[in-house]
Motif scaffolding. Structure first.
Motif, PDB file in Angstrom:
ATOM      1  N   ARG A 104      32.524  61.092  51.520  1.00  0.00           N
ATOM      2  CA  ARG A 104      32.802  62.038  52.592  1.00  0.00           C
ATOM      3  C   ARG A 104      33.049  61.272  53.886  1.00  0.00           C
ATOM      4  NH1 ARG A 104      31.334  67.398  53.143  1.00  0.00           N
ATOM      5  NH2 ARG A 104      29.710  67.236  51.548  1.00  0.00           N
ATOM      6  N   GLU A 105      34.172  61.531  54.533  1.00  0.00           N
ATOM      7  CA  GLU A 105      34.524  60.870  55.780  1.00  0.00           C
ATOM      8  C   GLU A 105      33.980  61.647  56.982  1.00  0.00           C
ATOM      9  OE1 GLU A 105      37.492  57.790  55.407  1.00  0.00           O
ATOM     10  OE2 GLU A 105      35.407  57.923  54.741  1.00  0.00           O
ATOM     11  N   ALA A 106      34.025  61.026  58.145  1.00  0.00           N
ATOM     12  CA  ALA A 106      33.489  61.646  59.358  1.00  0.00           C
ATOM     13  C   ALA A 106      34.187  62.956  59.698  1.00  0.00           C
ATOM     14  CB  ALA A 106      33.599  60.670  60.529  1.00  0.00           C
ATOM     15  N   ASP A 107      35.484  63.063  59.341  1.00  0.00           N
ATOM     16  CA  ASP A 107      36.224  64.290  59.646  1.00  0.00           C
ATOM     17  C   ASP A 107      36.075  65.352  58.565  1.00  0.00           C
ATOM     18  OD1 ASP A 107      37.704  63.260  57.563  1.00  0.00           O
ATOM     19  OD2 ASP A 107      39.593  63.128  58.665  1.00  0.00           O
ATOM     20  N   GLY A 108      35.217  65.095  57.565  1.00  0.00           N
ATOM     21  CA  GLY A 108      34.994  66.051  56.488  1.00  0.00           C
ATOM     22  C   GLY A 108      35.901  65.856  55.290  1.00  0.00           C
ATOM     23  N   GLY A 109      36.925  64.994  55.407  1.00  0.00           N
ATOM     24  CA  GLY A 109      37.794  64.705  54.274  1.00  0.00           C
ATOM     25  C   GLY A 109      37.116  63.770  53.286  1.00  0.00           C
ATOM     26  N   TRP A 110      37.764  63.594  52.132  1.00  0.00           N
ATOM     27  CA  TRP A 110      37.182  62.763  51.071  1.00  0.00           C
ATOM     28  C   TRP A 110      38.113  61.612  50.729  1.00  0.00           C
ATOM     29  CZ3 TRP A 110      32.410  63.209  48.672  1.00  0.00           C
ATOM     30  CH2 TRP A 110      31.621  64.290  49.117  1.00  0.00           C
ATOM     31  N   LEU A 111      37.550  60.401  50.729  1.00  0.00           N
ATOM     32  CA  LEU A 111      38.284  59.180  50.415  1.00  0.00           C
ATOM     33  C   LEU A 111      37.913  58.704  49.020  1.00  0.00           C
ATOM     34  CD1 LEU A 111      40.010  56.659  51.243  1.00  0.00           C
ATOM     35  CD2 LEU A 111      37.863  55.656  52.073  1.00  0.00           C
ATOM     36  N   ALA A 112      38.925  58.425  48.185  1.00  0.00           N
ATOM     37  CA  ALA A 112      38.706  57.914  46.833  1.00  0.00           C
ATOM     38  C   ALA A 112      38.963  56.418  46.797  1.00  0.00           C
ATOM     39  CB  ALA A 112      39.630  58.621  45.846  1.00  0.00           C
ATOM     40  N   GLU A 113      38.120  55.698  46.051  1.00  0.00           N
ATOM     41  CA  GLU A 113      38.304  54.261  45.865  1.00  0.00           C
ATOM     42  C   GLU A 113      37.918  53.914  44.428  1.00  0.00           C
ATOM     43  OE1 GLU A 113      39.887  51.580  46.049  1.00  0.00           O
ATOM     44  OE2 GLU A 113      39.750  51.498  48.243  1.00  0.00           O
ATOM     45  N   ASN A 114      38.254  52.704  44.018  1.00  0.00           N
ATOM     46  CA  ASN A 114      37.941  52.277  42.654  1.00  0.00           C
ATOM     47  C   ASN A 114      37.416  50.854  42.685  1.00  0.00           C
ATOM     48  OD1 ASN A 114      37.932  51.532  39.888  1.00  0.00           O
ATOM     49  ND2 ASN A 114      39.501  53.060  39.463  1.00  0.00           N
ATOM     50  N   PHE A 115      36.164  50.681  42.241  1.00  0.00           N
ATOM     51  CA  PHE A 115      35.537  49.366  42.197  1.00  0.00           C
ATOM     52  C   PHE A 115      35.285  48.895  40.764  1.00  0.00           C
ATOM     53  CE2 PHE A 115      33.982  51.210  46.298  1.00  0.00           C
ATOM     54  CZ  PHE A 115      34.707  50.374  47.142  1.00  0.00           C
ATOM     55  N   ASP A 116      35.773  49.637  39.775  1.00  0.00           N
ATOM     56  CA  ASP A 116      35.561  49.224  38.388  1.00  0.00           C
ATOM     57  C   ASP A 116      36.089  47.819  38.127  1.00  0.00           C
ATOM     58  OD1 ASP A 116      34.168  51.319  37.197  1.00  0.00           O
ATOM     59  OD2 ASP A 116      35.981  52.433  36.683  1.00  0.00           O
ATOM     60  N   GLY A 117      37.313  47.578  38.555  1.00  0.00           N
ATOM     61  CA  GLY A 117      37.943  46.297  38.267  1.00  0.00           C
ATOM     62  C   GLY A 117      37.256  45.139  38.956  1.00  0.00           C
ATOM     63  N   SER A 118      37.032  45.272  40.261  1.00  0.00           N
ATOM     64  CA  SER A 118      36.374  44.195  40.996  1.00  0.00           C
ATOM     65  C   SER A 118      34.955  43.985  40.484  1.00  0.00           C
ATOM     66  CB  SER A 118      36.363  44.500  42.498  1.00  0.00           C
ATOM     67  OG  SER A 118      35.688  45.725  42.765  1.00  0.00           O
ATOM     68  N   GLY A 119      34.272  45.076  40.109  1.00  0.00           N
ATOM     69  CA  GLY A 119      32.927  44.951  39.554  1.00  0.00           C
ATOM     70  C   GLY A 119      32.926  44.248  38.207  1.00  0.00           C
ATOM     71  N   PHE A 120      33.932  44.565  37.379  1.00  0.00           N
ATOM     72  CA  PHE A 120      34.021  43.923  36.066  1.00  0.00           C
ATOM     73  C   PHE A 120      34.241  42.423  36.225  1.00  0.00           C
ATOM     74  CE2 PHE A 120      36.451  42.329  32.458  1.00  0.00           C
ATOM     75  CZ  PHE A 120      35.625  42.690  31.398  1.00  0.00           C
ATOM     76  N   VAL A 121      35.175  42.050  37.091  1.00  0.00           N
ATOM     77  CA  VAL A 121      35.459  40.625  37.293  1.00  0.00           C
ATOM     78  C   VAL A 121      34.249  39.920  37.903  1.00  0.00           C
ATOM     79  CG1 VAL A 121      36.858  38.981  38.600  1.00  0.00           C
ATOM     80  CG2 VAL A 121      37.956  40.888  37.408  1.00  0.00           C
ATOM     81  N   ALA A 122      33.577  40.547  38.854  1.00  0.00           N
ATOM     82  CA  ALA A 122      32.373  39.945  39.438  1.00  0.00           C
ATOM     83  C   ALA A 122      31.313  39.724  38.370  1.00  0.00           C
ATOM     84  CB  ALA A 122      31.829  40.830  40.550  1.00  0.00           C
ATOM     85  N   GLY A 123      31.182  40.698  37.453  1.00  0.00           N
ATOM     86  CA  GLY A 123      30.221  40.556  36.366  1.00  0.00           C
ATOM     87  C   GLY A 123      30.589  39.421  35.424  1.00  0.00           C
ATOM     88  N   LEU A 124      31.884  39.296  35.118  1.00  0.00           N
ATOM     89  CA  LEU A 124      32.359  38.205  34.257  1.00  0.00           C
ATOM     90  C   LEU A 124      32.037  36.846  34.879  1.00  0.00           C
ATOM     91  CD1 LEU A 124      35.973  38.868  32.859  1.00  0.00           C
ATOM     92  CD2 LEU A 124      33.865  38.609  31.545  1.00  0.00           C
ATOM     93  N   VAL A 125      32.417  36.693  36.135  1.00  0.00           N
ATOM     94  CA  VAL A 125      32.213  35.418  36.820  1.00  0.00           C
ATOM     95  C   VAL A 125      30.723  35.106  36.916  1.00  0.00           C
ATOM     96  CG1 VAL A 125      32.514  34.194  39.006  1.00  0.00           C
ATOM     97  CG2 VAL A 125      34.378  35.573  38.089  1.00  0.00           C
TER      98      VAL A 125
END
Length: 270
Positions: A104-125
């Motif tokens: 939830r953003e300050a203006d009440g809107g909703w921001l979508a993001e994706n951390f699956d990929g970066s999390g997977f690579v961080a876990g691999l490393v």
């Protein structure tokens, strides 16, 4: 007054987070995020919400109207569908076509993001499986698979081979990847993997005990890394089969653990 399992009391001031999935019993986000809230002294709790695909939009729209709900985590099978329910999308979402978290953003809107990929690579490393310069095969071109594919290419894999039984989904992913990383992705015609250093299951196959293997580890070179993104059960049928053949295995929980820092920054948890 009732507390959540980690001892922090839930009161009228507690902020809420939800994780949406179908099925939902396997999700591990509450077991990582709720202790994080407790360590940081944050009055918040993350709860699982069983959302069937036909009800997803109604559930998300309802949660977006809950004023003390600050975010949603998204798991299988909703990562692609939830993207259109956000008001804005991060750059990664635009590239991979899926999201695994909404804020939830300050203006009440909703921001979508994706951390699956970066999390997977961080876990691999973190586990000592450096993807740079490696030959990698990925089975599953859905929401998580798409994010992992992009992150692996960002991390510098030499070649990425991808398979999905849905050929239209596979073709769309390869086209998106080629637009950003030309000539480094190959679409496979079947789940027959060979001559790779790292093989990844990014499908839901393995959530249930009677699921077929997403691919056979039999033809992989000795010493290959076989990774699964499924978190429960920890030892999937694929990982057991791979270990029995002498391959190194990489468990699904590493992908979530690799995202904790990103989640903390994304939600401004201090």
């Amino acid at each position: 007054m009732t507390g959540h399992p980690h001892g922090t009391p839930i009161t009228g001031t507690t902020r809420l987070y939800a994780v949406l999935g179908d099925p939902i019993a396997q999700v591990q986000a509450p077991t990582l995020m709720n202790p994080l809230f407790a360590r940081l002294g944050i009055d918040a709790v993350l709860v699982p919400v069983h959302a069937r695909p036909r009800n997803l939009e109604h559930i998300v729209r309802g949660l977006q109207r809950v004023d003390n709900l600050d975010g949603m985590f998204v798991t299988v099978p909703h990562k692609v569908a939830v993207r259109r329910l956000a008001d804005r999308c991060g750059t990664t979402v635009d590239v991979v076509g899926s999201a695994n978290v909404l804020r939830r953003e300050a203006d009440g809107g909703w921001l979508a993001e994706n951390f699956d990929g970066s999390g997977f690579v961080a876990g691999l490393v973190g586990a000592g499986h450096e993807p740079l310069g490696k030959q990698v095969a990925l089975v599953g071109a859905g929401g998580a698979g798409s994010a992992i594919a992009a992150a692996l290419l960002t991390a510098g894999v030499a070649r990425l081979s991808v398979y999905d039984s849905d050929t239209s989904k596979l073709g769309a992913l390869v086209a998106r990847l080629d637009a950003h990383w030309p000539g480094r992705t190959v679409a496979l015609t079947g789940p027959r993997l060979s001559d790779v250093d790292i093989a990844v299951n990014a499908t839901p196959l393995g959530l249930r005990a009677d699921d077929p293997l997403p691919f056979s580890p039999d033809s992989l070179p000795p010493g290959s890394v076989v990774a699964d993104i499924i978190m429960r059960p920890r030892e999937t049928r694929l990982l057991r089969a791979a270990a029995a053949r002498g391959h190194r295995v990489h468990h699904g929980i590493h992908m979530l653990e690799g995202q904790l820092g990103s989640y903390q920054a994304f939600f401004g948890l201090k």
